[in-house]
Enzyme design. Structure first.
Site, PDB file in Angstrom:
ATOM      1  CG  HIS A 184     -49.407  -3.641  42.151  1.00 57.19           C
ATOM      2  ND1 HIS A 184     -50.261  -2.808  42.837  1.00 57.19           N
ATOM      3  CD2 HIS A 184     -49.859  -4.900  42.394  1.00 57.19           C
ATOM      4  CE1 HIS A 184     -51.187  -3.511  43.447  1.00 57.19           C
ATOM      5  NE2 HIS A 184     -50.960  -4.799  43.196  1.00 57.19           N
ATOM      6  CG  ASP A 227     -54.659   1.031  45.437  1.00 59.76           C
ATOM      7  OD1 ASP A 227     -55.641   1.161  44.672  1.00 59.76           O
ATOM      8  OD2 ASP A 227     -54.419   1.817  46.363  1.00 59.76           O
TER       9      ASP A 227
END
Length: 471
Positions: free
Chosen positions: A441, A445
């Site tokens: 992450h 995204d």
């Protein structure tokens, strides 16, 4: 002539005083400049410690998995000595010298260290000492693993396991006729040769005898009504447990897993899951499967998943500005495999230039080497993305762990037949598979991961669309 007269000659030498020689007086006349007795040293073999050299990838220790020689055996240059396994791959150590094995410094499953003696070899001192560097032979890229052994001027092809079987039964490979490809000697050839020599007939594999269950009336006869049933009373005894805890060292691929998963804990994982209707892909595979079997290749669903992963690469162009790993021109897709040695993740190289059939051929090769523990370092390094087909064992959803330095991984669930609605609102039978993605992450995204998954899903649900974009 006495000893003291012989010693008066300055050029005569005696090694031991117990030798008494009688010389004629005339022989001693010219003895001042001549040597009457000569001794020649017997040339003895020189013991060389064959050390384990650096096999690369920063490996400092390996586990000895199998010895191909024993003490007293004669070896030549490039003969296989042993097979070792590091935390990354298995390699075969070959001899650098011609000589006789005098000592094995390790036993099976012992830890051998780089730079330390592996075996002691007695070589001919008159030939000099060769370089101290060990020869490391990595498994070849061929479809079938084999080793070469020079016997009486010709090459005999046989696997290390077959050579070991022949050695244990004192069979010379030059006397066995190979029935494999290129006259390769198979295990069956050794067994048949042994049976002919001993006159034994190899028994068929035993089969469990099927005993039909007895009827309830036959199994438990009816008790007479006039006799009361006696219920035995169990005697209570203290429970004794003699088991002891023991500590097992973490070695080989398990040690590599500990190191890799410890590094993966530093990655913030982002999860995304979806379901895919593989009805059309299942039909397509059923049509292509017999054609692949004619070519000698087993066609599974994984080659389609891998190739479609490459087709969906345009959705990951966004990542190339942030992740150096994805800047590589090669798409090396890793495939998680469950083996007796533990979890290993070899990868299929350059998927972008491979067809579905090419990927299937490479997967068959990797699976064969993985089952035999013969995967090389090149097969286990350089991956850019990983797929784990957990559905072959069971389960639908998973939370896969990223394999650093990669930034994403996908876990594929099992294919289930479930009811679904078609475009007309009718209930139909569908082949449903669940997929679970994990992404770094810090780099990926949620929107990027969802777009990639949707494109990957669309290609699998409509295989004909792949013809437009596949290269």
């Amino acid at each position: 002539v006495c000893i003291h007269r012989v010693r008066s000659c300055s050029s005569i030498r005696f090694i031991k005083s117990k030798y008494v020689c009688v010389f004629d007086k005339s022989a001693l006349k010219f003895s001042h400049q001549q040597r009457l007795l000569r001794t020649s040293a017997v040339s003895c073999g020189q013991i060389v410690q064959f050390k384990l050299s650096d096999i690369g990838e920063g490996i400092t220790e390996v586990t000895v998995k199998e010895w191909y020689i024993k003490e007293g055996d004669s070896v030549s240059q490039f003969d296989s000595i042993c097979e070792v396994q590091s935390d990354k791959a298995s390699v075969t150590i070959t001899s650098r010298y011609d000589g006789v094995i005098r000592k094995l410094h390790y036993s099976i499953d012992d830890i051998a260290f780089v730079g330390k003696p592996l075996v002691d070899i007695e070589i001919d001192a008159s030939k000099g000492v060769a370089s101290e560097e060990d020869v490391v032979e990595t498994p070849p890229m061929s479809h079938e693993e084999h080793t070469h052994q020079e016997i009486k001027g010709h090459k005999t092809l046989a696997t290390p396991a077959v050579r070991r079987l022949a050695m244990e039964n004192n069979i010379k490979l030059s006397e066995v006729v190979g029935t494999g490809k290129d006259n390769r000697i198979l295990k069956e050839d050794i067994l048949n040769y042994l049976a002919k020599q001993t006159g034994a007939i190899l028994p068929p594999s035993p089969k469990a005898e099927i005993v039909p269950p007895q009827r309830k009336a036959e199994a438990v006869p009816a008790a007479p009504k006039d006799k009361a049933r006696k219920i035995p009373v169990p005697i209570s005894r203290p429970i004794a447990f003699a088991g002891k805890d023991k500590t097992e060292p973490v070695t080989g691929f398990q040690k590599a897993m500990v190191k890799t998963m410890s590094a993966a804990l530093k990655i913030p994982h982002f999860g995304y899951s979806d379901e895919i209707d593989l009805t059309q892909l299942v039909q397509l595979r059923e049509e292509l499967k017999p054609l692949a079997e004619i070519r000698g290749v087993k066609l599974s669903f994984m080659p389609f998943f891998i190739k479609v992963r490459h087709a969906a690469e345009p959705c990951v162009e966004y990542l190339q500005r942030f992740c150096q790993n994805l800047l590589n021109a090669s798409h090396n897709i890793g495939v998680a495999m469950d083996t007796e040695q533990g979890l290993i993740v070899p990868n299929v190289k350059n998927v972008q230039v491979c067809s579905v059939f090419d990927i299937a051929v490479e997967l068959n090769r990797l699976q064969s080497l993985g089952s035999a523990g013969q995967l090389g370092t090149s097969d286990l390094t350089g991956g850019t993305f990983t797929l784990s087909n957990i559905g072959t064992i069971g389960g639908t959803y998973a939370k896969p762990v990223i394999l650093p330095p990669e930034v994403a991984i996908g876990a594929l669930g099992k294919i289930q037949v479930l009811p679904r609605f078609n475009s007309k609102g009718e209930v139909v039978k569908a082949q449903i598979m669940n997929v679970s993605w994990s992404a770094d992450h810090r780099i990926i995204d949620g929107a990027t991961m969802a777009r990639f998954s949707n494109l990957w899903k669309s290609y699998l649900e409509n295989p004909a669309l792949m013809l437009l974009d596949l290269k």
